[in-house]
Design an enzyme around this catalytic site. Sequence first.
Site, mmCIF file in Angstrom:
data_model
loop_
_atom_site.group_PDB
_atom_site.id
_atom_site.type_symbol
_atom_site.label_atom_id
_atom_site.label_comp_id
_atom_site.label_asym_id
_atom_site.label_seq_id
_atom_site.Cartn_x
_atom_site.Cartn_y
_atom_site.Cartn_z
ATOM 1 N N ARG A 212 0.825 -1.225 0.000
ATOM 2 C CA ARG A 212 0.000 0.000 0.000
ATOM 3 C C ARG A 212 0.854 1.267 0.000
ATOM 4 N NH1 ARG A 212 -5.037 -1.257 3.697
ATOM 5 N NH2 ARG A 212 -6.229 -2.389 2.129
ATOM 6 N N LYS B 7 -19.322 -15.777 -1.454
ATOM 7 C CA LYS B 7 -20.737 -15.499 -1.202
ATOM 8 C C LYS B 7 -21.395 -14.615 -2.241
ATOM 9 C CE LYS B 7 -20.725 -15.458 3.820
ATOM 10 N NZ LYS B 7 -20.779 -14.314 4.737
ATOM 11 N N GLY C 278 -8.848 -8.272 -2.842
ATOM 12 C CA GLY C 278 -7.616 -8.786 -2.244
ATOM 13 C C GLY C 278 -7.332 -10.238 -2.609
ATOM 14 N N GLY D 177 -13.124 -2.631 -0.225
ATOM 15 C CA GLY D 177 -14.502 -2.139 -0.134
ATOM 16 C C GLY D 177 -14.777 -0.992 -1.098
HETATM 17 P P1 AMP Z 1 -14.584 -13.476 -1.589
HETATM 18 O O1 AMP Z 1 -13.871 -12.798 -0.453
HETATM 19 O O2 AMP Z 1 -16.049 -13.470 -1.481
HETATM 20 O O3 AMP Z 1 -14.042 -13.025 -2.939
HETATM 21 O O4 AMP Z 1 -14.218 -15.025 -1.430
HETATM 22 C C1 AMP Z 1 -12.941 -15.517 -1.611
HETATM 23 C C2 AMP Z 1 -12.878 -16.883 -1.005
HETATM 24 O O5 AMP Z 1 -13.827 -17.733 -1.617
HETATM 25 C C3 AMP Z 1 -11.534 -17.554 -1.187
HETATM 26 O O6 AMP Z 1 -10.962 -17.777 0.091
HETATM 27 C C4 AMP Z 1 -11.865 -18.861 -1.876
HETATM 28 O O7 AMP Z 1 -11.126 -19.946 -1.377
HETATM 29 C C5 AMP Z 1 -13.322 -19.040 -1.560
HETATM 30 N N1 AMP Z 1 -14.003 -19.924 -2.511
HETATM 31 C C6 AMP Z 1 -14.016 -19.834 -3.845
HETATM 32 N N2 AMP Z 1 -14.709 -20.857 -4.389
HETATM 33 C C7 AMP Z 1 -15.155 -21.619 -3.381
HETATM 34 C C8 AMP Z 1 -15.929 -22.818 -3.306
HETATM 35 N N3 AMP Z 1 -16.378 -23.431 -4.403
HETATM 36 N N4 AMP Z 1 -16.219 -23.308 -2.091
HETATM 37 C C9 AMP Z 1 -15.753 -22.691 -0.971
HETATM 38 N N5 AMP Z 1 -15.021 -21.560 -0.981
HETATM 39 C C10 AMP Z 1 -14.706 -21.040 -2.164
#
Ligand code: AMP
Length: 390
Positions: free
Chosen positions: A35, A196, A346, A369
């Site tokens: 950063r 999610k 990230g 964010g």
């Molecule tokens: P996000 O912060 O929402 O972008 O989520 C990132 C996280 O989602 C990472 O740590 C990935 O390991 C996890 N992730 C991606 N695909 C899957 C999956 N099919 N099942 C569980 N976790 C996942």
Amino acid sequence: MIRGLDQLDLTGKTVFVRADFNVPVRDGKITETHRIDSTLPTLRFVLARAGKVLLASHLGRPGGKPDARWSLTPVREHLEKSLARPVALAPDCVGPQVEALVRDPGQKVILLENLRFHKEEEANDPAFSQALASLADVYVNDAFGAAHRAHASTAGMARFFRAKGAGLLLRRELDYLGKALFSPDRPFVVILGGAKVSDKIGMLKNLVPKVDSLLIGGGMAYTFLKARGVAVGKSLIEEEKISLAREIIRLAESRRVPLLLPVDHIAAEQITASPITTGADIPANYMGLDIGPKTVDRFCQEIGRAGMALWNGPVGLFEEEKFSRGTRSVAQALVEHGAISIVAGGDTVAAVAQAGVEDKITHLSTGGGATLEFLEGKILPGIQALEEEP
Ligand code: AMP
């Protein structure tokens, strides 16, 4: 209109630079300097022209009162080394001692102490904003990562300046993310993944009408697959978001935007168990943890025809080698032809680094964010505060 550094008269002026020096610190040592390093071009540009430079940032969450654990001391050390010149750390960010230091002709670069040692910073207090503003002639904001917060140093103080503008880092974020939202090179392909759906709803709704195709992988894909009636076994699901997924699917259909979901998967009974490759339906005891080979081909083909591609969220549990192929393939596909590539978030930036292609991505957005809110189409207070009538 937001002025860039080259549109500001900095010569001989006292310039206030709001930077994002919110780096991880352990035992008084910075563990990741990215950063700070990414704002160095702005600091060098300003230093070469200004009479005096005041640098300001928050660090951690000291809760509105001085706390030595969150002092900017380690930041000062890193800045001094990187800029190869003395950097003084002020004892505070406002007040008589700071004013005396600013008046001292012997001090060219002054780092103000943590802005969040005052609760007025996060409260966007007008008197505190004015006190900060009174220290300088020109205001430069380079803290894109804090631009979604209406705080004194990001939004409040800007209105006290006639001369204000965006630093090089902020400008770059605005240029690339702005291009994605308002004038993308076509076909514009967006790849979304991550754990999610709930984190990405705003972004999905804003982007669907703007894209030429939407590729969804990762954990969030299973809520969409369930909405389409596909068997998802024990995969990550947000039951309460299924109707929303249906709404997004309908929105894409009504706009004739192809929405590509995984057609096969790398699945396992547990993260620690050996994976299998499945078809579209996932057996009851299994969870989908990466996109399968057919999906990889389909996604890469789509990315290959993009004029511009935007990617947020890994398409599998990429931290585990055995579930990282899909994410690595997407990263590779992004850089294999000459399209503009933007990577946001990230985890996704980490995935691109893991694939060894970070240098070939056109723009790595590290706003967290702030990037997501920008892509949701929200107006960011820190950016709005820099706007001037043309
Ligand atoms: P996000 O912060 O929402 O972008 O989520 C990132 C996280 O989602 C990472 O740590 C990935 O390991 C996890 N992730 C991606 N695909 C899957 C999956 N099919 N099942 C569980 N976790 C996942």
